[in-house]
Design a protein around this motif. Sequence first.
Motif, PDB file in Angstrom:
ATOM      1  N   LEU A   1       0.826  -1.211   0.000  1.00  0.00           N
ATOM      2  CA  LEU A   1       0.000   0.000   0.000  1.00  0.00           C
ATOM      3  C   LEU A   1       0.858   1.257   0.000  1.00  0.00           C
ATOM      4  CD1 LEU A   1      -2.830  -1.027   2.512  1.00  0.00           C
ATOM      5  CD2 LEU A   1      -2.692  -1.376   0.032  1.00  0.00           C
ATOM      6  N   GLY A   2       2.171   1.091  -0.061  1.00  0.00           N
ATOM      7  CA  GLY A   2       3.105   2.213  -0.055  1.00  0.00           C
ATOM      8  C   GLY A   2       4.251   1.923   0.899  1.00  0.00           C
ATOM      9  N   ILE A   3       5.440   2.368   0.555  1.00  0.00           N
ATOM     10  CA  ILE A   3       6.614   2.065   1.369  1.00  0.00           C
ATOM     11  C   ILE A   3       6.416   2.487   2.822  1.00  0.00           C
ATOM     12  CG2 ILE A   3       9.043   2.651   1.759  1.00  0.00           C
ATOM     13  CD1 ILE A   3       9.425   2.737  -1.239  1.00  0.00           C
ATOM     14  N   ASP A   4       5.831   3.642   3.041  1.00  0.00           N
ATOM     15  CA  ASP A   4       5.689   4.179   4.398  1.00  0.00           C
ATOM     16  C   ASP A   4       4.311   3.930   5.007  1.00  0.00           C
ATOM     17  OD1 ASP A   4       8.315   5.247   4.319  1.00  0.00           O
ATOM     18  OD2 ASP A   4       7.586   6.945   3.134  1.00  0.00           O
ATOM     19  N   SER A   5       3.552   3.017   4.402  1.00  0.00           N
ATOM     20  CA  SER A   5       2.178   2.793   4.854  1.00  0.00           C
ATOM     21  C   SER A   5       2.072   1.847   6.043  1.00  0.00           C
ATOM     22  CB  SER A   5       1.350   2.206   3.701  1.00  0.00           C
ATOM     23  OG  SER A   5       1.817   0.886   3.381  1.00  0.00           O
ATOM     24  N   GLY A   6       3.148   1.102   6.315  1.00  0.00           N
ATOM     25  CA  GLY A   6       3.072   0.044   7.320  1.00  0.00           C
ATOM     26  C   GLY A   6       2.522  -1.244   6.758  1.00  0.00           C
ATOM     27  N   GLU A   7       2.154  -1.228   5.470  1.00  0.00           N
ATOM     28  CA  GLU A   7       1.653  -2.415   4.767  1.00  0.00           C
ATOM     29  C   GLU A   7       2.483  -2.591   3.512  1.00  0.00           C
ATOM     30  OE1 GLU A   7      -0.739  -4.423   5.824  1.00  0.00           O
ATOM     31  OE2 GLU A   7      -1.250  -3.241   7.589  1.00  0.00           O
ATOM     32  N   SER A   8       3.679  -3.174   3.664  1.00  0.00           N
ATOM     33  CA  SER A   8       4.636  -3.245   2.570  1.00  0.00           C
ATOM     34  C   SER A   8       5.521  -4.467   2.732  1.00  0.00           C
ATOM     35  CB  SER A   8       5.495  -1.966   2.546  1.00  0.00           C
ATOM     36  OG  SER A   8       6.442  -2.012   1.499  1.00  0.00           O
ATOM     37  N   ALA A   9       6.241  -4.807   1.656  1.00  0.00           N
ATOM     38  CA  ALA A   9       7.214  -5.902   1.702  1.00  0.00           C
ATOM     39  C   ALA A   9       8.499  -5.479   0.993  1.00  0.00           C
ATOM     40  CB  ALA A   9       6.637  -7.160   1.066  1.00  0.00           C
ATOM     41  N   ALA A  10       8.779  -4.172   0.998  1.00  0.00           N
ATOM     42  CA  ALA A  10       9.947  -3.630   0.308  1.00  0.00           C
ATOM     43  C   ALA A  10      11.177  -3.720   1.208  1.00  0.00           C
ATOM     44  CB  ALA A  10       9.684  -2.191  -0.124  1.00  0.00           C
ATOM     45  N   ALA A  11      11.825  -4.879   1.182  1.00  0.00           N
ATOM     46  CA  ALA A  11      12.881  -5.183   2.152  1.00  0.00           C
ATOM     47  C   ALA A  11      14.106  -4.288   2.032  1.00  0.00           C
ATOM     48  CB  ALA A  11      13.296  -6.648   2.027  1.00  0.00           C
ATOM     49  N   THR A  12      14.497  -3.935   0.809  1.00  0.00           N
ATOM     50  CA  THR A  12      15.707  -3.115   0.680  1.00  0.00           C
ATOM     51  C   THR A  12      15.458  -1.672   1.103  1.00  0.00           C
ATOM     52  OG1 THR A  12      15.299  -2.596  -1.651  1.00  0.00           O
ATOM     53  CG2 THR A  12      16.619  -4.561  -1.175  1.00  0.00           C
ATOM     54  N   PHE A  13      14.211  -1.234   1.042  1.00  0.00           N
ATOM     55  CA  PHE A  13      13.868   0.129   1.455  1.00  0.00           C
ATOM     56  C   PHE A  13      13.623   0.208   2.959  1.00  0.00           C
ATOM     57  CE2 PHE A  13      12.863  -0.093  -3.013  1.00  0.00           C
ATOM     58  CZ  PHE A  13      13.212   1.146  -3.508  1.00  0.00           C
ATOM     59  N   LEU A  14      13.096  -0.867   3.546  1.00  0.00           N
ATOM     60  CA  LEU A  14      12.663  -0.839   4.939  1.00  0.00           C
ATOM     61  C   LEU A  14      13.467  -1.754   5.857  1.00  0.00           C
ATOM     62  CD1 LEU A  14       8.809  -0.996   4.238  1.00  0.00           C
ATOM     63  CD2 LEU A  14      10.137   1.033   4.861  1.00  0.00           C
ATOM     64  N   GLY A  15      14.322  -2.592   5.280  1.00  0.00           N
ATOM     65  CA  GLY A  15      14.994  -3.610   6.078  1.00  0.00           C
ATOM     66  C   GLY A  15      16.407  -3.249   6.487  1.00  0.00           C
ATOM     67  N   LYS A  16      16.993  -4.139   7.253  1.00  0.00           N
ATOM     68  CA  LYS A  16      18.394  -4.040   7.621  1.00  0.00           C
ATOM     69  C   LYS A  16      18.946  -5.455   7.804  1.00  0.00           C
ATOM     70  CE  LYS A  16      17.236  -3.271  12.524  1.00  0.00           C
ATOM     71  NZ  LYS A  16      17.391  -2.354  13.674  1.00  0.00           N
ATOM     72  N   ARG A  17      20.249  -5.525   8.004  1.00  0.00           N
ATOM     73  CA  ARG A  17      20.940  -6.800   8.053  1.00  0.00           C
ATOM     74  C   ARG A  17      20.588  -7.579   9.316  1.00  0.00           C
ATOM     75  NH1 ARG A  17      26.243  -8.250   9.766  1.00  0.00           N
ATOM     76  NH2 ARG A  17      27.209  -9.884   8.495  1.00  0.00           N
ATOM     77  N   GLY A  18      20.378  -8.890   9.161  1.00  0.00           N
ATOM     78  CA  GLY A  18      20.085  -9.753  10.293  1.00  0.00           C
ATOM     79  C   GLY A  18      19.872 -11.179   9.818  1.00  0.00           C
ATOM     80  N   VAL A  19      19.615 -12.077  10.746  1.00  0.00           N
ATOM     81  CA  VAL A  19      19.441 -13.493  10.408  1.00  0.00           C
ATOM     82  C   VAL A  19      17.955 -13.810  10.237  1.00  0.00           C
ATOM     83  CG1 VAL A  19      19.756 -15.871  11.180  1.00  0.00           C
ATOM     84  CG2 VAL A  19      21.559 -14.175  11.585  1.00  0.00           C
ATOM     85  N   LEU A  20      17.614 -14.340   9.077  1.00  0.00           N
ATOM     86  CA  LEU A  20      16.242 -14.747   8.773  1.00  0.00           C
ATOM     87  C   LEU A  20      16.278 -16.107   8.084  1.00  0.00           C
ATOM     88  CD1 LEU A  20      13.167 -14.055   8.536  1.00  0.00           C
ATOM     89  CD2 LEU A  20      13.697 -13.088   6.287  1.00  0.00           C
ATOM     90  N   HIS A  21      15.523 -17.052   8.613  1.00  0.00           N
ATOM     91  CA  HIS A  21      15.388 -18.379   8.010  1.00  0.00           C
ATOM     92  C   HIS A  21      16.737 -19.007   7.641  1.00  0.00           C
ATOM     93  CE1 HIS A  21      11.049 -17.090   6.953  1.00  0.00           C
ATOM     94  NE2 HIS A  21      11.066 -17.753   8.095  1.00  0.00           N
ATOM     95  N   GLY A  22      17.705 -18.865   8.535  1.00  0.00           N
ATOM     96  CA  GLY A  22      18.948 -19.604   8.394  1.00  0.00           C
ATOM     97  C   GLY A  22      20.091 -18.909   7.705  1.00  0.00           C
ATOM     98  N   SER A  23      19.904 -17.643   7.287  1.00  0.00           N
ATOM     99  CA  SER A  23      21.019 -16.932   6.658  1.00  0.00           C
ATOM    100  C   SER A  23      21.040 -15.473   7.088  1.00  0.00           C
ATOM    101  CB  SER A  23      20.948 -17.017   5.130  1.00  0.00           C
ATOM    102  OG  SER A  23      19.873 -16.252   4.624  1.00  0.00           O
ATOM    103  N   MET A  24      22.213 -14.875   6.996  1.00  0.00           N
ATOM    104  CA  MET A  24      22.359 -13.444   7.234  1.00  0.00           C
ATOM    105  C   MET A  24      21.957 -12.719   5.961  1.00  0.00           C
ATOM    106  SD  MET A  24      23.305 -11.114   9.436  1.00  0.00           S
ATOM    107  CE  MET A  24      24.356 -11.973  10.638  1.00  0.00           C
ATOM    108  N   THR A  25      20.943 -11.884   6.077  1.00  0.00           N
ATOM    109  CA  THR A  25      20.438 -11.213   4.886  1.00  0.00           C
ATOM    110  C   THR A  25      19.823  -9.872   5.267  1.00  0.00           C
ATOM    111  OG1 THR A  25      19.151 -11.542   2.868  1.00  0.00           O
ATOM    112  CG2 THR A  25      18.145 -12.335   4.929  1.00  0.00           C
ATOM    113  N   THR A  26      19.077  -9.286   4.375  1.00  0.00           N
ATOM    114  CA  THR A  26      18.365  -8.031   4.634  1.00  0.00           C
ATOM    115  C   THR A  26      16.874  -8.330   4.763  1.00  0.00           C
ATOM    116  OG1 THR A  26      19.967  -6.644   3.463  1.00  0.00           O
ATOM    117  CG2 THR A  26      17.730  -5.788   3.665  1.00  0.00           C
ATOM    118  N   PHE A  27      16.280  -7.892   5.869  1.00  0.00           N
ATOM    119  CA  PHE A  27      14.843  -8.088   6.037  1.00  0.00           C
ATOM    120  C   PHE A  27      14.257  -7.024   6.943  1.00  0.00           C
ATOM    121  CE2 PHE A  27      16.694 -10.428   9.538  1.00  0.00           C
ATOM    122  CZ  PHE A  27      15.791 -10.316  10.589  1.00  0.00           C
TER     123      PHE A  27
END
Length: 405
Positions: free
Chosen positions: A269-295
């Motif tokens: 619904l928009g990057i800043d809407s709180g309803e998004s899946a834009a990981a590179t815009f909203l995420g940071k480095r960490g461990v997700l599902h077994g790997s170090m990635t951006t989420f």
Amino acid sequence: MEEKELTQLYPNEKGYFGSFGGAFIPEMLHANVQELQEQYLAIMGDTSFQEELQLLLHDYAGRPTPLYYAKRLSEKYKANIYLKREDLCHTGAHKVNNTIGQVLLAERLGKKKIIAETGAGQHGVATATVCALKGLECKVFMGELDIQRQAPNVGRMKLLGAEVIPAMSGNRTLKDATNEALRYWINHASDTHYIIGSVVGPHPYPDMVARFQSVISEEIRKQLLEKTGNALPNKVIACVGGGSNATGAFFNYIEDDGVELIAAEAAGLGIDSGESAAATFLGKRGVLHGSMTTFMQTDDGQVVEPYSISAGMDYPGIGPALAHWFKSGRVHFEAVTDDEALVAGMALCKTEGIIPAIESSHALAVLDKIDIIEGETIVINLSGRGDKDLETYIKYQSKVDANVL
């Protein structure tokens, strides 16, 4: 400003692409993952494995898929636009490239039972399909919400003999299905192979899935050379949830610096809407599902629930290779909203007679977000067909007709 990383195509010996990757796993899965790490390259490089893989990709999956010159789309944007028709693969998406490969690998590891996770259902259908072909037991974990909104694919999986297990936790989508599949695998590690459907998870999955999907860009190079006399397009565009189709489309161009690689993320619904899946815009480095990635995560590292109208892009992160390619600057990311994707998808229906998956429609929408030089060559990976999304398209069209948007 964070320093860029030197772009890697393959992970190092510990499974890292730059600062992303690795294997962060429970002790109960250590033996299974280590077995894969030690054997996957040797198995994939074996002559008999490759012969069976190539035969099935050709005669069963229907490869090579066409590289279609989209004449009317090209006229609209004053460019030469080609669609890589992964929607014409058996099962209706690129996912079967990976499931064929992983089932053959599981057989050689002596595994008789297969589990998988799925969001849009395309990976689940592809897994169930190859398990039926090989006579293997198949369980597919799928978020309850996705089961509701992707009912046609649920029916296909069951018809193919798979057991579809609903994930009831979280927002009941792809992230939660992955969690449940991992939990099941922990308790059934000895006889079960987990076919992860994207370039996510612990090493070696991101590399292994990328290699199976690299057939996409391998074919694009050959087909473009045949059609234009040049294997190198100016731009390659693909949608990204976890990132398997994008990685496949980018893989054989990563080392060609003159080819611009563009990934379309789901802005919801928009990057800043709180309803998004834009990981590179909203995420940071960490461990997700077994790997170090951006989420996408809270300040204390808890996963932020993603949202996208597209079940296959409703994931809070991206695979570690893509996270690395983003950090290195090799892949550029664009955020596409639900509305932008639906408009682009319906436009393709009317201009080219092709109904794309809503995932693929995110990639199509990028054409309105980037600078296009007249006459340049653009390849868009059409990752899947839109049969599963017809109800969503029809509802949106009804709103357009009623002028209620």
